[in-house]
Scaffold this active site. Structure first.
Site, short mmCIF file in Angstrom:
data_model
loop_
_atom_site.label_atom_id
_atom_site.label_comp_id
_atom_site.label_asym_id
_atom_site.label_seq_id
_atom_site.Cartn_x
_atom_site.Cartn_y
_atom_site.Cartn_z
N GLU A 91 26.85 83.58 70.54
CA GLU A 91 25.60 84.06 69.96
C GLU A 91 24.54 82.98 69.99
OE1 GLU A 91 27.89 87.10 66.99
OE2 GLU A 91 26.18 85.99 66.25
N CYS A 104 18.34 78.65 68.01
CA CYS A 104 19.54 78.25 67.28
C CYS A 104 20.71 78.42 68.24
CB CYS A 104 19.69 79.15 66.05
SG CYS A 104 21.17 78.82 65.10
N CYS A 111 34.70 78.75 65.62
CA CYS A 111 34.64 77.47 64.91
C CYS A 111 35.93 77.25 64.15
CB CYS A 111 33.47 77.47 63.93
SG CYS A 111 33.25 75.90 63.06
N CYS A 115 34.97 77.49 57.06
CA CYS A 115 34.18 77.61 55.82
C CYS A 115 34.27 79.06 55.35
CB CYS A 115 32.72 77.26 56.09
SG CYS A 115 32.51 75.57 56.66
N CYS A 118 31.20 81.65 55.63
CA CYS A 118 30.52 81.75 56.92
C CYS A 118 31.28 82.70 57.84
CB CYS A 118 30.46 80.36 57.55
SG CYS A 118 29.85 80.34 59.25
N CYS A 330 21.66 82.24 59.18
CA CYS A 330 22.71 81.21 59.01
C CYS A 330 24.00 81.83 58.51
CB CYS A 330 22.30 80.20 57.95
SG CYS A 330 21.11 79.04 58.51
N1 SAH Z 1 29.18 73.69 61.79
C1 SAH Z 1 27.85 73.21 61.61
C2 SAH Z 1 26.86 74.05 62.37
C3 SAH Z 1 26.66 75.44 61.84
S1 SAH Z 1 25.19 75.38 60.98
C4 SAH Z 1 27.52 73.11 60.12
O1 SAH Z 1 28.25 73.69 59.34
O2 SAH Z 1 26.57 72.43 59.75
C5 SAH Z 1 25.12 76.68 60.01
C6 SAH Z 1 24.44 76.38 58.69
O3 SAH Z 1 24.38 77.59 57.97
C7 SAH Z 1 25.25 75.41 57.87
O4 SAH Z 1 24.51 74.64 56.99
C8 SAH Z 1 26.12 76.41 57.17
O5 SAH Z 1 26.80 75.88 56.10
C9 SAH Z 1 25.11 77.47 56.79
N2 SAH Z 1 25.73 78.75 56.44
C10 SAH Z 1 26.94 79.20 56.80
N3 SAH Z 1 27.19 80.41 56.27
C11 SAH Z 1 26.11 80.74 55.52
C12 SAH Z 1 25.77 81.89 54.75
N4 SAH Z 1 26.57 82.94 54.65
N5 SAH Z 1 24.56 81.90 54.14
C13 SAH Z 1 23.71 80.84 54.29
N6 SAH Z 1 23.97 79.76 55.02
C14 SAH Z 1 25.17 79.69 55.63
#
Ligand code: SAH
Length: 341
Positions: A91, A104, A111, A115, A118, A330
């Site tokens: 994506e 982006c 991944c 988390c 996410c 995000c």
């Molecule tokens: N793996 C890297 C790159 C992905 S960035 C990282 O984690 O930084 C994606 C960003 O969006 C990160 O800051 C992540 O924590 C945030 N994110 C992930 N899931 C989210 C959600 N459901 N709502 C808002 N932000 C989220």
């Protein structure tokens, strides 16, 4: 080993390639322009090349993906599912604003960091992307919008520091070949032992964003299982060293989850840890993800959290994500539509 494709190659590398094909060196300049400014998908479309050679090279792999599916959100954010050469889907999101076009990009298919808030993290990991597959995402958005991309954020699928070599190669190519300023490139990471120091050693002027999401190790490892072997204090020390080595300020990302990490005392704990640090905190109100049980805090809670940081001397802003209605915001990225074969 990297597949031999043209995309992401520099002008000197293209010159060697062109000469190996028995063509004069000046053709490399033309090829460079057609690859990066005209976003070609096949050498057959390079009309400045002799017809015979073009036709002979028509099948040579350039390294471009195809658009498998595309959606446009009401705020004009475009989300793409791109099909890679091996059929896997990633994506990419194009985010327009008055003066910018931001892409982006994904750095991995899936991944492994897991988390739990996410969508990508919940979907598992398939493989690293190669540098050209990252550059391709930027060219695809540039081509589709018919406009130059000004900024790139590595905030799509994947953890870029796990795939550091290819990510560095893609940053260099985006800077030198596509012409995007290093300061307009942002790499976002949850952090991995020793990797921030490795990145600093490249002395790039790119922006580093570190996903914190918690003010202490106990909560952080609940939210980010991949953070278990990297203590928050060590991560923050590595971040301070990064600032010293590169002279660049760091951004910290903090997803606000109602009742989980959004209390006043957590804001105070965070501010305490970031005191005197050349940094900026981005608070990201949680975007709903089907698999996760979390909720976005109320506007009042978000404001109160942000004010604590501000009063305690930490630069802070609240970032509302774009593209929410197409799951392009995000944490919502997930290759939800399987490829049709
Ligand atoms: N793996 C890297 C790159 C992905 S960035 C990282 O984690 O930084 C994606 C960003 O969006 C990160 O800051 C992540 O924590 C945030 N994110 C992930 N899931 C989210 C959600 N459901 N709502 C808002 N932000 C989220």
């Amino acid at each position: 080993m990297s597949q031999q494709v043209l995309l992401s190659k520099s002008l000197p590398e293209l010159t060697t390639w062109v000469e190996n094909q028995g063509q004069p060196a000046y053709r490399a300049k033309q090829l460079h322009q057609w690859l990066y400014a005209k976003s070609i998908h096949s050498l057959d479309s390079v009309t400045v090349f002799p017809k015979q050679w073009r036709e002979k090279m028509a099948e040579y792999p350039v390294g471009r993906s195809t658009i498998h599916h595309q959606t446009v959100a009401t705020d004009k954010t475009r989300k793409y599912l791109l099909r890679l050469n091996d059929g896997l889907i990633i994506e990419t999101v194009g985010i327009p604003s008055s003066k910018r076009l931001t892409v982006c990009v994904s750095s991995q298919v899936g991944c492994p960091m897991a988390c739990n808030f996410c969508a990508t993290g919940q979907g598992g990991f398939t493989r690293n992307l190669q540098a050209y597959e990252i550059v391709d995402q930027v060219l695809t958005v540039q081509e589709d919008f018919g406009e130059r991309v000004s900024h790139v954020v590595f905030m799509g699928m994947g953890e870029p520091l796990i795939n550091l070599d290819e990510v560095i190669a893609s940053l260099e190519s985006l800077n030198q070949n596509v012409g995007i300023g290093q300061r307009s490139l942002t790499l976002s990471t949850v952090g991995l032992p020793n990797k921030i120091a490795q990145l600093a050693a490249y002395h790039l002027q790119v922006t580093l964003a570190v996903s914190l999401h918690a003010s202490n190790q106990t909560l952080r490892e609940q939210l980010i299982p991949g953070a278990q072997n990297y203590h928050l204090d060590t991560l923050l020390k590595d971040c301070r060293d990064y600032v010293k080595t590169t002279g660049r300020r760091i951004s910290f990302e903090y997803v606000l989850l109602a009742g989980v990490n959004d209390s006043i005392w957590e804001a105070q704990e965070l501010a305490q840890k970031l005191k005197g640090f050349q940094c900026h905190v981005n608070l990201i109100p949680y975007n709903p993800v089907q698999e996760a049980p979390y909720k976005r805090p109320s506007p009042g809670t978000i404001k109160a959290f942000s004010e604590v940081l501000d009063k305690m001397g930490v630069a802070v802003s609240v970032r509302y994500s774009r593209g929410l209605d197409t799951d392009a915001a995000c944490g919502q990225l997930r290759a939800s539509r399987l490829p049709v074969t």
